[in-house]
Write a protein that holds these residues in place. Structure first.
Motif, PDB file in Angstrom:
ATOM      1  N   VAL A  88       0.880  -1.181   0.000  1.00  0.00           N
ATOM      2  CA  VAL A  88       0.000   0.000   0.000  1.00  0.00           C
ATOM      3  C   VAL A  88       0.915   1.229   0.000  1.00  0.00           C
ATOM      4  O   VAL A  88       1.135   1.860   1.029  1.00  0.00           O
ATOM      5  CB  VAL A  88      -0.940   0.005   1.228  1.00  0.00           C
ATOM      6  CG1 VAL A  88      -1.953   1.145   1.122  1.00  0.00           C
ATOM      7  CG2 VAL A  88      -1.643  -1.332   1.397  1.00  0.00           C
ATOM      8  N   PRO A  89       1.467   1.569  -1.167  1.00  0.00           N
ATOM      9  CA  PRO A  89       2.532   2.572  -1.223  1.00  0.00           C
ATOM     10  C   PRO A  89       2.153   3.994  -0.812  1.00  0.00           C
ATOM     11  O   PRO A  89       3.014   4.753  -0.410  1.00  0.00           O
ATOM     12  CB  PRO A  89       2.982   2.533  -2.685  1.00  0.00           C
ATOM     13  CG  PRO A  89       1.875   1.888  -3.430  1.00  0.00           C
ATOM     14  CD  PRO A  89       1.146   1.006  -2.473  1.00  0.00           C
ATOM     15  N   GLY A  90       0.891   4.382  -0.872  1.00  0.00           N
ATOM     16  CA  GLY A  90       0.516   5.757  -0.562  1.00  0.00           C
ATOM     17  C   GLY A  90       0.094   5.992   0.869  1.00  0.00           C
ATOM     18  O   GLY A  90      -0.309   7.094   1.218  1.00  0.00           O
ATOM     19  N   SER A  91       0.202   4.960   1.702  1.00  0.00           N
ATOM     20  CA  SER A  91      -0.309   5.063   3.066  1.00  0.00           C
ATOM     21  C   SER A  91       0.597   4.379   4.074  1.00  0.00           C
ATOM     22  O   SER A  91       1.412   3.538   3.721  1.00  0.00           O
ATOM     23  CB  SER A  91      -1.692   4.408   3.159  1.00  0.00           C
ATOM     24  OG  SER A  91      -2.616   5.035   2.329  1.00  0.00           O
ATOM     25  N   PHE A  92       0.400   4.759   5.324  1.00  0.00           N
ATOM     26  CA  PHE A  92       0.965   4.066   6.480  1.00  0.00           C
ATOM     27  C   PHE A  92      -0.221   3.579   7.295  1.00  0.00           C
ATOM     28  O   PHE A  92      -1.346   4.038   7.107  1.00  0.00           O
ATOM     29  CB  PHE A  92       1.784   5.007   7.357  1.00  0.00           C
ATOM     30  CG  PHE A  92       3.006   5.573   6.701  1.00  0.00           C
ATOM     31  CD1 PHE A  92       4.026   4.761   6.251  1.00  0.00           C
ATOM     32  CD2 PHE A  92       3.151   6.947   6.561  1.00  0.00           C
ATOM     33  CE1 PHE A  92       5.166   5.294   5.672  1.00  0.00           C
ATOM     34  CE2 PHE A  92       4.281   7.495   5.973  1.00  0.00           C
ATOM     35  CZ  PHE A  92       5.288   6.658   5.529  1.00  0.00           C
ATOM     36  N   SER A 123      -2.995   8.415   5.070  1.00  0.00           N
ATOM     37  CA  SER A 123      -2.207   8.804   3.894  1.00  0.00           C
ATOM     38  C   SER A 123      -0.820   9.276   4.336  1.00  0.00           C
ATOM     39  O   SER A 123      -0.657   9.841   5.421  1.00  0.00           O
ATOM     40  CB  SER A 123      -2.914   9.911   3.114  1.00  0.00           C
ATOM     41  OG  SER A 123      -2.862  11.124   3.827  1.00  0.00           O
ATOM     42  N   LYS A 124       0.157   9.063   3.477  1.00  0.00           N
ATOM     43  CA  LYS A 124       1.518   9.493   3.806  1.00  0.00           C
ATOM     44  C   LYS A 124       1.615  10.991   4.076  1.00  0.00           C
ATOM     45  O   LYS A 124       2.248  11.389   5.052  1.00  0.00           O
ATOM     46  CB  LYS A 124       2.490   9.077   2.697  1.00  0.00           C
ATOM     47  CG  LYS A 124       2.877   7.633   2.758  1.00  0.00           C
ATOM     48  CD  LYS A 124       3.943   7.317   1.728  1.00  0.00           C
ATOM     49  CE  LYS A 124       4.375   5.874   1.861  1.00  0.00           C
ATOM     50  NZ  LYS A 124       5.377   5.527   0.837  1.00  0.00           N
ATOM     51  N   PRO A 125       0.986  11.853   3.248  1.00  0.00           N
ATOM     52  CA  PRO A 125       1.096  13.297   3.544  1.00  0.00           C
ATOM     53  C   PRO A 125       0.562  13.648   4.936  1.00  0.00           C
ATOM     54  O   PRO A 125       1.157  14.464   5.634  1.00  0.00           O
ATOM     55  CB  PRO A 125       0.277  13.951   2.430  1.00  0.00           C
ATOM     56  CG  PRO A 125       0.304  12.963   1.309  1.00  0.00           C
ATOM     57  CD  PRO A 125       0.307  11.610   1.959  1.00  0.00           C
ATOM     58  N   LEU A 126      -0.546  13.026   5.342  1.00  0.00           N
ATOM     59  CA  LEU A 126      -1.092  13.304   6.668  1.00  0.00           C
ATOM     60  C   LEU A 126      -0.138  12.802   7.761  1.00  0.00           C
ATOM     61  O   LEU A 126       0.108  13.498   8.743  1.00  0.00           O
ATOM     62  CB  LEU A 126      -2.473  12.665   6.838  1.00  0.00           C
ATOM     63  CG  LEU A 126      -3.138  12.870   8.198  1.00  0.00           C
ATOM     64  CD1 LEU A 126      -3.237  14.344   8.566  1.00  0.00           C
ATOM     65  CD2 LEU A 126      -4.506  12.209   8.213  1.00  0.00           C
TER      66      LEU A 126
END
Length: 143
Positions: A88-92, A123-126
């Protein structure tokens, strides 16, 4: 002749990747301490998986203390860990219910969000925004 990697090439690559991930994770705290305990320490710190000292930012801890109820201060272990999953590359994801509750009270994530199967995806940005707002109180763990 095929351009596909052989089984031995793939196993070598996987071993190398595990070593690199291990090196990255060396900076992650080994013993996550409760917020309430860290607040009692003169120099709040713990030890990383690599054996180094990890110092917490006292101002960040005090901000969290002011915002979070006492029972959550006793349950919340720091640093909060965001886990990376390469599928899931766009999230943690978070795997700690107390961390989810704390981030909801801190208004970093919606109170409507719920963990599913023991995880809450962010999401990664968050996640990066949260890390910047709470330096030393949040880390990323590679899987």
């Amino acid at each position: 002749m095929s351009n596909r990697p052989s089984a031995s090439d793939e196993s070598t690559l996987l071993r190398w990747m595990r070593l690199e991930i291990g090196r990255i994770n060396d900076g992650v705290v080994e013993e996550r301490k409760r917020l309430s305990r860290l607040l009692t320490e003169e120099h709040p710190s713990s030890v990383t998986k690599g054996g180094d000292r990890y110092d917490f930012n006292r101002d960040v801890l005090l901000r969290m203390q002011e915002a979070l109820p006492r029972d959550l201060q006793r349950r919340l272990r720091l640093p909060i860990l965001f886990y990376f999953d390469s599928t899931v590359p766009g999230s943690f994801f978070l795997a700690d219910e107390a961390a989810v509750q704390a981030l909801q009270i801190l208004k970093e994530i919606s109170p409507l969000r719920r963990m599913q199967n023991g995880r809450l995806w962010i999401s990664k940005p968050l996640a990066y925004t949260i890390m910047n707002r709470y330096p030393t109180a949040v880390q990323i763990m590679m899987g």
